[in-house]
Every structure is written in structure tokens, then in C-alpha cells.
Scaffold this motif. Structure first.
Motif: not given
Length: 326
Positions: A310-316
Motif C-alpha cells: 500500500e505504501i508503494s501504491k499510494w506514494s506516487p
């Protein structure tokens, strides 16, 4: 020197043994404090109180909810990061745990490294809602209305980093249109103004608006996910109505301070797994339009993997929007 080293080693061994014995007896009759980093009565608070009640029965103790709101949930999270790692302070947080690293440039902790994962609890879908005073009565009519009147259409949220804020970011991205964003200090005042017609639109979790939606106090335009919500089958998805690419599911999970003994984390996780499988809990979540996770997701390993994804999904998404909370 050898004698001092031997005494130190003996003391360490005794401390380790005491910790192990304590873990076996955990939690005993001592209550557990579950910090919810949002206001009482909000969607995360509702999930927390339901799961705490059932977990407490499995642990033969009471789990007391402590609401410590502010700064998008980061104040309460930091409180647990800094708490004693004895298993008597835990954290129940939502998707904000994975979005905070991008929203806060000086967050002060790493969700993946500074907490022990216990497990996931429930998934809560989002709805796009509107004031009754808003002229469009269907999502199909809303789309052209928004494009024509974007400069005067207000989109409420419960504050930067809130679930409603994240959903709003994706909505504006899908619309390729910026709306007049109105942040509030919590979901309750935002929802009150939506019902009163002071703001036009808002995304919110079904756990928070089930009553208002069913009573018709607000308009329900779309389910903000790939499939219709079981408890609201009559509300089509955004994709069904011409706006694909929106998938917002707010998940809730449980954590403990870093260094909490593994036997204690295992006990908490076992109680959590039993609770999410409990028919009463599952029924309550379904009533609110939410879905209890299967027991396999209520584990430390599953949550660790999920938070990282989820961190990888939302960061960008957040970086592209150029929105920061600090």
C-alpha cells in the motif's frame, strides 16, 4: 571483570526468563489499551470498538479504546510507537498508516520498521455522496455538471490524510478536474455540512454513512470500487457509470510497539483471527457495508506485506498531487 560479566549475563538470563513467563500469563487481568488515532464515533472508532469487544472475550480481559486524534492519525500512531512494548498498548489504524510516509515529510517513524504487525481487521468501501440540494440526481448527470461547474463545486474531506481526502484525490485524478477542496477537522463536521448543503460532494466510508444513505438524508452517486457493495447493491459503481479506474478500499489493522515479545504478539494475533471469524463481528461489519477480513489476513506476515504494498501504491499518487500535511 569475569565476575561482573557473569553477573550481567545471569541478570540478563533472569530478565529474559521473567519476560517469557510474563508472556505466558499475558494479559492476565490487566486491561489492554487500544489507541485509535481518530475521534470517537468515526468509522475507524466503530470498527475498533466492535473488534475490541470480541477480542477481549478471547483474551479474558477488557480492551479499552483510547481516542487520540490529530494530524491525520499520526499523533496516536507516534504514541504507540513510543509506548512500553509489554502488549498492554496497541494501535488500531486505517489506510493512513500506509499514506503517512508520503504525506508527512517529517513523520518521525517508519510504519514498516517501528511497529510490530498484529494483523488486518476489515475492509471498508467508499461511496461518493452528495448534498440533497445538488441538482444532478444520478452519477451520469453529475459528470458533465462537475466539468461545467468545477470552480464552484466543493468537495469536503475529514482532513489531509483522511480516507475521504485520499478518495477525493483519486476522484479528481479520474475526472482530470480540480474541485474546491474543503478540509474539516474530522468526518462528523464534514458530514453535517454535507447534509446541510454547505458543501456539495464527499467521499466517505460506509461504516460512517450507512444510516444517512439508507434514510435518504444525502445522495449516493457511486460505489468507489470495482464491484457493487453487498449492503448497497442498488448503488452502481463509478466504473459502471462511465468513470473507470477508481478503486478505494479503506482497510483497518492492528499494531503493537516495536519489541513487543513474539508470544504476546502471537496471542494478540490469535485473538484477532478468532474475532474476525466471529459470526457476530462479520454480521456487524456487513450491516455497515464493510467486510471482515479472512483469518489468514489477520496475521503479522500478511499485514507486513500489505502495508509495504500500500505504501508503494499510494506514494506516487500523493507525490503527483503535490499534497503534504506538514
Amino acid at each position: 571483570m569475569k565476575l561482573l560479566f557473569k553477573k550481567a549475563a545471569t541478570a540478563l538470563s533472569l530478565a529474559t526468563l521473567a519476560f517469557a513467563v510474563g508472556a505466558q500469563d499475558y494479559p492476565g487481568s490487566k486491561p489492554i489499551t487500544a489507541v485509535v488515532p481518530f475521534a470517537a464515533g468515526g468509522p475507524t472508532d466503530k470498527v475498533a470498538r466492535e473488534i475490541a469487544l470480541i477480542m477481549g472475550k478471547h483474551l479474558n480481559t477488557t480492551i479499552v479504546i483510547e481516542n487520540t486524534g490529530g494530524a491525520g492519525g499520526t499523533i496516536g500512531a507516534r504514541k504507540v510507537v513510543q509506548a512500553r512494548n509489554d502488549g498492554y498498548t496497541i494501535l488500531i489504524h486505517h489506510i493512513g498508516m500506509a499514506t503517512a510516509p508520503a504525506l508527512y515529510r517529517n513523520l518521525g517513524f517508519d510504519p514498516l520498521k517501528d511497529l510490530e504487525m498484529v494483523g488486518e481487521i476489515a475492509d471498508v468501501p467508499m461511496l461518493l455522496l452528495g448534498s440533497k440540494a445538488l441538482p444532478p440526481k444520478t452519477f451520469k448527470d453529475l459528470l458533465p455538471y462537475v466539468k461545467t461547474n468545477a470552480a464552484s463545486i466543493s468537495l469536503a474531506n475529514a482532513g489531509i490524510g483522511s480516507a475521504s481526502h485520499l478518495c477525493g484525490l483519486l476522484l479528481q485524478s479520474a475526472l482530470k478536474q480540480e474541485l474546491v477542496t474543503v478540509p474539516y477537522k474530522g468526518t462528523a463536521p464534514a458530514l453535517t455540512d454535507l447534509m446541510g448543503g454547505q458543501v456539495n460532494l464527499m467521499c466517505d466510508q460506509t461504516t460512517n454513512v450507512a444510516g444517512q444513505v439508507k434514510s435518504g438524508a444525502i445522495q449516493s452517486y457511486a460505489a468507489m470500487q470495482g464491484k457493487r457493495i453487498d449492503a448497497f447493491k442498488d448503488i452502481p459503481t463509478a466504473a459502471e457509470q462511465g468513470l473507470p479506474g477508481i478503486e478505494v478500499k479503506i482497510w483497518h489493522a492492528m499494531y503493537a510497539p516495536k519489541g513487543t515479545p513474539k508470544p504476546v504478539v502471537d496471542k494478540l494475533s490469535a485473538a484477532l483471527q478468532a474475532a474476525v471469524a466471529d459470526p457476530g463481528f462479520r454480521a456487524k461489519m456487513a450491516e455497515l457495508g464493510a467486510e471482515a477480513v479472512p483469518p489468514a489476513r489477520a496475521t503479522p506476515a500478511s499485514l507486513q506485506k500489505h502495508v509495504a504494498a500500500e505504501i508503494s501504491k499510494w506514494s506516487p499518487v500523493i507525490k503527483a498531487a503535490g499534497v503534504y500535511a506538514d
